[in-house]
Design a protein around this motif. Structure first.
Motif, short mmCIF file in Angstrom:
data_model
loop_
_atom_site.label_atom_id
_atom_site.label_comp_id
_atom_site.label_asym_id
_atom_site.label_seq_id
_atom_site.Cartn_x
_atom_site.Cartn_y
_atom_site.Cartn_z
N ALA A 3 27.00 37.42 44.01
CA ALA A 3 25.92 36.70 43.31
C ALA A 3 26.37 36.22 41.94
CB ALA A 3 24.69 37.60 43.19
N SER A 4 27.12 37.05 41.22
CA SER A 4 27.56 36.67 39.87
C SER A 4 28.71 35.67 39.90
CB SER A 4 27.97 37.92 39.08
OG SER A 4 29.10 38.53 39.69
N ARG A 5 29.38 35.53 41.04
CA ARG A 5 30.52 34.61 41.13
C ARG A 5 30.14 33.27 41.78
NH1 ARG A 5 36.15 37.68 42.13
NH2 ARG A 5 36.78 36.01 40.74
N PHE A 6 28.87 33.11 42.11
CA PHE A 6 28.40 31.86 42.72
C PHE A 6 28.71 30.66 41.84
CE2 PHE A 6 25.30 28.53 43.49
CZ PHE A 6 25.17 28.49 44.86
N ASP A 7 28.56 30.81 40.53
CA ASP A 7 28.73 29.68 39.60
C ASP A 7 30.13 29.61 38.99
OD1 ASP A 7 26.13 28.60 39.86
OD2 ASP A 7 25.34 30.20 38.60
N GLU A 8 31.09 30.36 39.53
CA GLU A 8 32.45 30.29 39.01
C GLU A 8 33.22 29.17 39.69
OE1 GLU A 8 34.67 33.88 38.90
OE2 GLU A 8 33.16 34.99 37.77
N TYR A 9 34.21 28.62 38.98
CA TYR A 9 35.02 27.53 39.49
C TYR A 9 36.26 28.08 40.20
CZ TYR A 9 32.08 24.32 36.87
OH TYR A 9 31.01 23.60 36.42
N PRO A 10 36.88 27.27 41.10
CA PRO A 10 38.02 27.77 41.89
C PRO A 10 39.15 28.38 41.08
CG PRO A 10 37.26 25.68 42.78
CD PRO A 10 36.48 25.92 41.52
N HIS A 11 39.42 27.84 39.86
CA HIS A 11 40.56 28.36 39.09
C HIS A 11 40.32 29.79 38.61
CE1 HIS A 11 38.04 26.97 35.68
NE2 HIS A 11 38.65 27.93 35.01
N ARG A 12 39.06 30.25 38.64
CA ARG A 12 38.76 31.62 38.23
C ARG A 12 38.98 32.62 39.37
NH1 ARG A 12 35.31 32.20 33.86
NH2 ARG A 12 35.83 34.41 34.14
N PHE A 13 39.26 32.12 40.57
CA PHE A 13 39.49 32.99 41.73
C PHE A 13 40.99 33.15 41.97
CE2 PHE A 13 35.12 32.55 42.26
CZ PHE A 13 34.63 33.11 43.43
N SER A 14 41.40 34.30 42.47
CA SER A 14 42.80 34.48 42.89
C SER A 14 43.01 33.74 44.21
CB SER A 14 43.09 35.96 43.09
OG SER A 14 42.38 36.46 44.22
N GLY A 15 44.28 33.63 44.64
CA GLY A 15 44.59 32.95 45.88
C GLY A 15 43.88 33.56 47.08
N GLY A 16 43.86 34.90 47.15
CA GLY A 16 43.20 35.57 48.26
C GLY A 16 41.70 35.33 48.27
N MET A 17 41.08 35.35 47.07
CA MET A 17 39.64 35.13 46.98
C MET A 17 39.28 33.67 47.28
SD MET A 17 38.04 37.91 46.55
CE MET A 17 38.82 39.52 46.61
N ARG A 18 40.16 32.73 46.90
CA ARG A 18 39.91 31.33 47.24
C ARG A 18 39.96 31.14 48.76
NH1 ARG A 18 42.88 29.85 42.25
NH2 ARG A 18 44.85 29.83 43.42
N GLN A 19 40.89 31.84 49.43
CA GLN A 19 40.96 31.72 50.88
C GLN A 19 39.73 32.33 51.52
OE1 GLN A 19 42.05 29.68 52.93
NE2 GLN A 19 44.22 30.16 53.05
N ARG A 20 39.17 33.40 50.94
CA ARG A 20 37.93 33.98 51.44
C ARG A 20 36.78 32.97 51.31
NH1 ARG A 20 38.07 39.62 51.92
NH2 ARG A 20 40.10 40.45 51.33
N ALA A 21 36.76 32.25 50.18
CA ALA A 21 35.72 31.23 49.98
C ALA A 21 35.84 30.13 51.03
CB ALA A 21 35.83 30.64 48.58
N MET A 22 37.08 29.75 51.37
CA MET A 22 37.30 28.73 52.41
C MET A 22 36.81 29.23 53.77
SD MET A 22 38.50 25.92 51.24
CE MET A 22 38.87 25.23 52.86
N ILE A 23 37.02 30.51 54.06
CA ILE A 23 36.55 31.07 55.32
C ILE A 23 35.02 31.08 55.35
CG2 ILE A 23 36.46 33.18 56.72
CD1 ILE A 23 39.32 33.79 55.75
N ALA A 24 34.40 31.44 54.22
CA ALA A 24 32.94 31.41 54.14
C ALA A 24 32.41 30.00 54.39
CB ALA A 24 32.48 31.91 52.77
N MET A 25 33.07 29.00 53.81
CA MET A 25 32.67 27.61 54.00
C MET A 25 32.82 27.19 55.46
SD MET A 25 34.15 24.27 51.97
CE MET A 25 34.29 25.22 50.47
N ALA A 26 33.93 27.61 56.07
CA ALA A 26 34.19 27.24 57.46
C ALA A 26 33.18 27.88 58.42
CB ALA A 26 35.61 27.66 57.85
#
Length: 610
Positions: free
Chosen positions: A156-179
């Motif tokens: 919930a607190s990371r909903f408004d964060e931008y991609p550069h604030r995420f690590s590579g693994g967390m960005r890939q998790r976000a991509m999986i959530a989107m998919a």
């Protein structure tokens, strides 16, 4: 997945059926086929892996299924049936509804797939708003649920964060959530773990398995890593030069693979634990793709000179200042490298291992003085490199050279490879232009290329050949020490094996000392004499490779080893249940001083931080 579930999946109608797929590109006014007559199917809840090296056609196959190729320069023939509809017969407007709704795709590099100008939450919500009738509030609530489902901490607190604030693994998790937002029938994962550290890779694989079990989603997994294939795939399609050379159950492919190329791929996979009983590094077996025959594996002869180290690193420390506020006041420091000490002997390979952010690459660059260390000593052949002026340091660079991860970024695209290899030789005035030409020819032969290649440009070579050129350039100055920073991480598995064999051969013939920086524990086990494990800027365990891998003492060392994919299909449905937390931050307050750390001796030369 249970055996009953698997049998049910295969007896039902396939979710995806690809029949006689041929994809061609328009080259110089002619259609050139790059994928030829490929056929396979993916059943409900099933995972099918397409495996092969770069250029084999596996990614083009996935892009053809999604119809993401440029329509005016590509031609797709055959049938691609999804849920009873031939995707090749759909109008583009209908195909847009299929993408993201019925079939979704995860790409290799999440940062190129995420828009840096929009928050992570907004980008996942967009997929829901495009394909469902949800309101913005409902989409936000569902997005947070999806982020929690893919185990993004504090979703919930990371909903408004931008991609550069995420690590590579967390960005890939976000991509999986989107998919997964629209609950697609089929998920296409194109090299989703290749760019990730081994522990993060393990987490992503576990996550895909868990989501597949919960949602019943079918997965088409594209990869060149046979260890990953063994862990995740029910069935495997092996591709070579645009053709499907072998298809079958993953266990059959691994245990009874018939095609020589399949056996070549399997032989090039480093298997953690396969070095038991070997005291020294071991070359990879070389398989003849025409016959499938492999040469015998031979331990590299011991050439380590243990009388006096050629490189001594003492108390090396590197901190980066952080400035913030209107006036840019000093607000903290990144403790990237903290009091690192080790020796390296002629003819020896010492590997620095750890995840991204642990400080291993910073250590390598600080040793080379590509960045200036904050304190410590780096002694090469009796001289402290940190005390040298600019002119003296320039001369000392002849003794130490560096090979970087990305060979294409290391080479000037406007310079022939011959000029690139000769440049350091001429800059250091080690001989005439004619001498340089002779050196270039000799170096190209040493790294397994031919002298006539000197007139070509970097773009005319494959990734493995470009890395060989970078090795040749490093060798031109006849260095004593080579710092190899993730030098094989970006290479396909069989090319990686070839480059490692080359490095071992050169080490033996030229008495080179390697500081081998890597996150791949299976490769490290294969090439190392000694291993140093780094965590948060410190060496937490160091010792002979046999001791560290045979009796790991530090919790972080055991974590790295447990995360390595094992090329054994019998372990396919095992989950590691690895923790999902990110690597702890190395940022400390301005006045922070690290306490002196003590090491305990486990066995001769094997030390672990107390």
């Amino acid at each position: 997945m249970s055996a009953a579930k698997t049998n049910t999946a295969r007896s039902a109608d396939p979710v995806l059926s690809v029949q006689n797929l041929t994809t061609s590109f328009l080259v110089d006014g002619k259609w050139k086929p790059v994928v030829r007559d490929v056929s396979f199917s993916v059943g409900p809840g099933e995972t099918v892996a397409i495996v092969g090296e770069s250029g084999s056609g596996k990614s083009v196959t996935s892009l053809s299924i999604m119809r993401l190729l440029q329509p005016d320069t590509s031609r797709i023939e055959g049938k691609i049936m999804l849920g009873g509809r031939d995707l090749l017969s759909l109008a583009e407007a209908e195909m847009r509804k299929v993408r993201g709704n019925d079939v979704s795709m995860i790409f290799q590099e999440p940062m190129t797939s995420l828009n840096p100008l929009f928050t992570i939450g907004d980008q996942i919500s967009e997929a829901l708003l495009c394909h469902t009738a949800m309101s913005k509030a409902e989409a936000k609530a569902e997005t947070i649920r999806l982020m929690e489902k893919v185990r993004i901490p504090s979703a919930a607190s990371r909903f408004d964060e931008y991609p550069h604030r995420f690590s590579g693994g967390m960005r890939q998790r976000a991509m999986i959530a989107m998919a997964l937002a629209s609950k697609p029938k089929l998920l296409i994962a194109d090299e989703p773990t290749t760019a990730l550290d081994v522990t993060i890779q393990g987490q992503i694989l576990d996550l895909i398995k868990m989501l597949q079990d919960e949602e019943g989603t079918s997965v088409l997994f594209i990869t060149h890593d046979m260890g990953v294939v063994a862990e995740i795939a029910d069935r495997t399609v092996v591709m070579y030069r645009g053709e499907q050379v072998e298809t079958g159950a993953t266990a059959d492919i691994f245990h009874r693979g018939k095609h020589p190329y399949t056996r070549a791929l399997l032989s090039a996979v480093p298997v953690l634990g396969s070095m038991q009983g070997c005291q020294r590094p071991l070359r990879f077996p070389v398989v003849n793709i025409a016959t499938g025959e492999a040469d015998t594996q031979v331990e590299v002869p011991d050439t380590v000179a243990k009388d006096k180290p050629i490189l001594e690193v003492k108390g090396l420390t590197k901190r980066f200042d952080i400035h913030s506020g209107l006036f840019g006041r000093l607000s903290g420091r990144v403790h990237a490298v903290e009091n690192v000490s080790f020796d390296l002997f002629a003819g020896e390979t010492l590997s620095l291992v750890g995840e991204s952010g642990c400080g291993k690459s910073t250590t390598g660059r600080a040793i080379m003085r590509l960045i200036e260390p904050s304190s410590g000593a780096v002694i090469v052949e009796g001289r402290d490199m940190l005390a040298l002026d600019k002119r003296e340091m320039r001369n000392m660079r002849k003794s130490m050279q560096m090979i970087f991860q990305d060979p294409f970024a290391s080479l000037n695209p406007r310079m022939t490879v011959g000029r690139a290899i000769a440049e350091p030789y001429l800059e250091h005035r080690m001989g005439t232009a004619k001498d340089a030409n002779d050196v270039v020819a000799d170096m190209l032969v040493k790294v397994g290329l031919t002298p006539d290649m000197a007139s070509r440009y970097p773009h005319e070579f494959s990734g493995g050949q470009r890395q060989r050129i970078c090795i040749a350039r490093a060798l031109a100055l006849q260095p004593k020490v080579i710092v190899a920073d993730e030098s094989v991480s970006a290479l396909d598995v069989s090319i990686k094996a070839q480059v490692i064999n080359l490095m071992l051969d050169l080490q033996q013939s030229l008495d080179l000392a390697f500081l081998f920086i890597s996150h791949d524990m299976a490769v490290v086990e294969r090439v190392s004499h000694r291993v140093a494990v780094m965590y948060l800027g410190e060496i937490v365990e160091i010792g002979p490779r046999v001791a560290v891998f045979g009796n790991p003492q530090h919790e972080y060392t055991r974590k790295l080893m447990a995360a390595v994919p094992v090329p054994d299909p019998d372990r396919r449905r095992q989950k590691r249940m690895a923790a999902t937390e990110e690597l702890k931050s190395p940022i400390r307050p301005v006045d922070y001083e690290a306490g002196r750390r003590e090491y305990r001796t486990v066995s001769p030369g094997h030390l672990v931080i107390a």
